[in-house]
Design a protein around this motif. Structure first.
Motif, PDB file in Angstrom:
ATOM      1  N   ILE A 315       0.854  -1.194   0.000  1.00 17.00           N
ATOM      2  CA  ILE A 315       0.000   0.000   0.000  1.00 17.00           C
ATOM      3  C   ILE A 315       0.890   1.244   0.000  1.00 17.00           C
ATOM      4  N   ALA A 316       0.470   2.263  -0.724  1.00 17.00           N
ATOM      5  CA  ALA A 316       1.229   3.513  -0.806  1.00 17.00           C
ATOM      6  C   ALA A 316       0.314   4.688  -0.483  1.00 17.00           C
ATOM      7  N   ARG A 317       0.874   5.704   0.148  1.00 13.57           N
ATOM      8  CA  ARG A 317       0.142   6.947   0.380  1.00 13.57           C
ATOM      9  C   ARG A 317       0.577   7.976  -0.638  1.00 13.57           C
ATOM     10  N   ARG A 318      -0.176   9.062  -0.704  1.00 11.00           N
ATOM     11  CA  ARG A 318       0.203  10.165  -1.562  1.00 11.00           C
ATOM     12  C   ARG A 318       1.384  10.912  -0.949  1.00 11.00           C
ATOM     13  N   PRO A 319       2.314  11.409  -1.760  1.00 16.81           N
ATOM     14  CA  PRO A 319       3.438  12.167  -1.205  1.00 16.81           C
ATOM     15  C   PRO A 319       2.997  13.518  -0.676  1.00 16.81           C
ATOM     16  N   LEU A 320       3.742  14.027   0.297  1.00 21.14           N
ATOM     17  CA  LEU A 320       3.495  15.344   0.868  1.00 21.14           C
ATOM     18  C   LEU A 320       4.596  16.298   0.433  1.00 21.14           C
ATOM     19  N   ALA A 321       4.252  17.563   0.303  1.00 20.21           N
ATOM     20  CA  ALA A 321       5.264  18.564  -0.034  1.00 20.21           C
ATOM     21  C   ALA A 321       6.335  18.617   1.047  1.00 20.21           C
TER      22      ALA A 321
END
Length: 442
Positions: A315-321
């Motif tokens: 599972i992967a999350r969205r990247p954050l700035a």
């Protein structure tokens, strides 16, 4: 504090929620006095008085989590619709600076004696100024000390998986596979979709008779059984769950595969009997943690022979700035996967490459996980009484909320899941892969 029994608690509570959050509640609310307020025709959020005390003592995600698990918050109507409506109200996608943070700050301020007058009505609604005990389902992994030691990881895995194999039989169905299935059509059965996923992994790994396979986080043994029975490999499955291992060994024996399949209670860091021709890691790497991921990747690389393949399903999350702002949802951390962490798929690929792997294929299966989770929720709801009896009302509530919310997260592209095929490419540079890797499904 003397508690005044207030009529129309729902109306007063809705007004306070709008004041704190800056927006009206998007669904109808029913309070402990049976009063209701909010838009008609929406699911109903049922609030017991103790839920307010939980939020005042633990503002934000943890207070909400404890209230849900204890049954102090509930939903009447479509749970998916309710969660979808609340998603933009409590949990915002992005930098974790949304309404939950504002609500936590506001509620925390109300606990300050100097500001208590401003929150007098909420305090009167909440009742006795005493902290409710956390639900017994909350993880007790030892919240202090270093993450991802061998002992702490075993405790975390036990919290999630050692809740009874019979419970998981009801939720997962006959396949006993606890990871994203692969669907050709939404009308497929869950069992067919899980079988298709296992077969896809075997084909990507290029398994054939006589090879050695290591399945990291083998669960109840479905992958190693499928690979040994249908592809003729000799397989080792490792898990930290004693209950999973016992169940998997029984299944292996029933399949007549004890001469080709070994199930171990073992940490991936304790495996030293390579080389293996292939390694599968399906839904396990989320438990590894960012601090240990480089060692995880390097360890699997070392266990493979030159030319050997790794299939990492994660599972992967969205990247954050600003990645330093990433935090694990407290409901997930306390009640579902203690110490689990998600990473963007780009970071996963980079760390596999840094370990020496050549990444040859990345396949996104995000929509497939939404379909899978909805089937698991339907199984849980269909066997609700048995699942409560086998675990506890709180545990069943944890799994229902976790799986339903996760289904929406995949469907709304808040999180994803990817199969990454990586190779320990030999010095000759010839990895032995087909020229067109996307022929896996043929």
């Amino acid at each position: 504090m003397e508690v005044c029994d207030m009529a129309e608690a729902a109306r007063r509570l809705s007004a306070l929620a709008e004041q704190v959050m800056g927006a009206p509640l998007p669904l109808r609310l029913r309070a402990w006095d049976r009063s209701e307020a909010g838009p008609p025709g929406t699911p109903v959020l049922v609030v017991r008085r103790r839920a307010l005390r939980r939020l005042l003592w633990k503002p934000g995600e943890l207070g909400l989590a404890r209230a849900w698990v204890a049954g102090d918050l509930d939903v009447e109507g479509d749970l998916y619709e309710a969660l979808d409506l609340l998603a933009g109200y409590f949990w915002e996608r992005g930098e974790n600076t949304g309404p939950t943070r504002r609500a936590a700050a506001a509620l925390a301020a109300l606990r300050d004696p100097a500001l208590r007058a401003a929150g007098r009505e909420l305090l009167r609604l909440a009742g006795p100024w005493t902290p409710p005990a956390p639900p017994p389902e909350e993880a007790r992994t030892g919240r202090r000390g270093p993450l991802h030691t061998l002992r702490r990881d075993k405790q975390a895995i036990s919290h999630h998986y050692d809740v009874g194999n019979a419970f998981y039989e009801h939720v997962l169905g006959p396949s006993m596979v606890y990871s994203c299935a692969c669907w050709s059509d939404p009308g497929d059965t869950l069992e067919d979709a899980q079988r298709a996923k296992l077969d896809l992994v075997c084909r990507k790994l290029g398994l054939r008779a006589g090879q050695r396979l290591l399945d990291v986080g083998c669960g109840w043994g479905s992958m190693v059984i499928h690979a040994a029975r249908d592809y003729g490999v000799d397989a080792v499955g490792i898990t930290l769950s004693e209950e999973q291992a016992a169940y998997a060994r029984k299944r292996v024996a029933e399949e007549g595969l004890t001469d080709r399949v070994e199930i171990r209670v073992q940490d991936y860091r304790e495996v030293h009997d390579g080389p293996y021709d292939a390694v599968s890691s399906i839904g396990m790497a989320e438990h590894v943690g960012s601090a240990r991921y480089a060692a995880y990747a390097a360890g699997l690389y070392a266990l493979l022979r030159p030319g050997g393949r790794l299939l990492n399903h994660q599972i992967a999350r969205r990247p954050l700035a600003d990645e330093s702002r990433y935090h694990v949802d407290e409901f997930i951390d306390r009640y579902v996967f203690p110490d689990g962490e998600l990473a963007p798929v780009g970071r996963t690929v980079a760390q596999l490459e840094e370990a020496g792997f050549e990444v040859r294929d990345v396949e996104a299966l995000r929509e497939h996980y939404g379909l899978t989770l909805r089937r698991w929720v339907a199984n849980l709801e269909a066997h609700w009484a048995d699942c409560v009896r086998l675990t506890s009302p709180g545990r069943a509530r944890v799994w229902r909320l976790y799986m339903a919310a996760s289904a929406l997260s995949f469907e709304r592209n808040r999180i994803g899941v990817n199969q990454v095929l990586a190779v320990r490419t030999p010095e000759s540079g010839e990895p032995g892969l087909p020229l067109r890797t996307r022929d896996w499904r043929g």
